[in-house]
Design a protein around this motif. Sequence first.
Motif, PDB file in Angstrom:
ATOM      1  N   VAL A   7       0.824  -1.202   0.000  1.00  0.00           N
ATOM      2  CA  VAL A   7       0.000   0.000   0.000  1.00  0.00           C
ATOM      3  C   VAL A   7       0.862   1.257   0.000  1.00  0.00           C
ATOM      4  CG1 VAL A   7      -0.351   0.218   2.503  1.00  0.00           C
ATOM      5  CG2 VAL A   7      -2.125   0.996   0.927  1.00  0.00           C
ATOM      6  N   SER A   8       2.039   1.198   0.577  1.00  0.00           N
ATOM      7  CA  SER A   8       2.944   2.361   0.563  1.00  0.00           C
ATOM      8  C   SER A   8       3.357   2.707  -0.872  1.00  0.00           C
ATOM      9  CB  SER A   8       4.170   2.110   1.435  1.00  0.00           C
ATOM     10  OG  SER A   8       4.849   0.945   0.997  1.00  0.00           O
ATOM     11  N   ARG A  11       0.362   4.379  -2.531  1.00  0.00           N
ATOM     12  CA  ARG A  11       0.225   5.780  -2.114  1.00  0.00           C
ATOM     13  C   ARG A  11       1.251   6.670  -2.820  1.00  0.00           C
ATOM     14  NH1 ARG A  11      -0.116   4.284   4.067  1.00  0.00           N
ATOM     15  NH2 ARG A  11      -2.352   3.930   4.261  1.00  0.00           N
ATOM     16  N   ALA A  12       2.441   6.163  -3.004  1.00  0.00           N
ATOM     17  CA  ALA A  12       3.513   6.949  -3.612  1.00  0.00           C
ATOM     18  C   ALA A  12       3.287   7.182  -5.105  1.00  0.00           C
ATOM     19  CB  ALA A  12       4.857   6.263  -3.385  1.00  0.00           C
ATOM     20  N   VAL A  14       0.134   6.267  -7.481  1.00  0.00           N
ATOM     21  CA  VAL A  14      -1.167   5.680  -7.822  1.00  0.00           C
ATOM     22  C   VAL A  14      -1.255   5.342  -9.310  1.00  0.00           C
ATOM     23  CG1 VAL A  14      -3.652   6.116  -7.925  1.00  0.00           C
ATOM     24  CG2 VAL A  14      -2.350   6.826  -5.919  1.00  0.00           C
ATOM     25  N   GLN A  31      -0.680  -4.761   3.308  1.00  0.00           N
ATOM     26  CA  GLN A  31      -0.336  -3.921   4.442  1.00  0.00           C
ATOM     27  C   GLN A  31       0.397  -4.802   5.442  1.00  0.00           C
ATOM     28  OE1 GLN A  31      -3.617  -2.314   6.761  1.00  0.00           O
ATOM     29  NE2 GLN A  31      -2.549  -0.350   6.858  1.00  0.00           N
TER      30      GLN A  31
END
Length: 91
Positions: A7-8, A11-12, A14, A31
Amino acid sequence: MPQIVPVSDFRADVKSVAQYTDAGEVVVLTQNGRPRWAMVDYDEWNASAREQERMIARSILETEAREAKGELHALSADEWRARRAQRRGEQ
């Protein structure tokens, strides 16, 4: 095979992850190293959901038709338990 993405990373960037769903692939977001969410193209998801609803409606109609013909018999709890025990004994 689904794309596995932390997920990181999602987020960085998309857009780079969205390219997979745009290509029809499933993206599994993780996660803490574990699968947490699944992403699919909205149109694919919507078509799948509609098809599932049609299949459920078809099953209900078939069941109602069989019930009207007298082809179905509702089991009492005792009958159900007896059949279940019999099946388990056969395995």
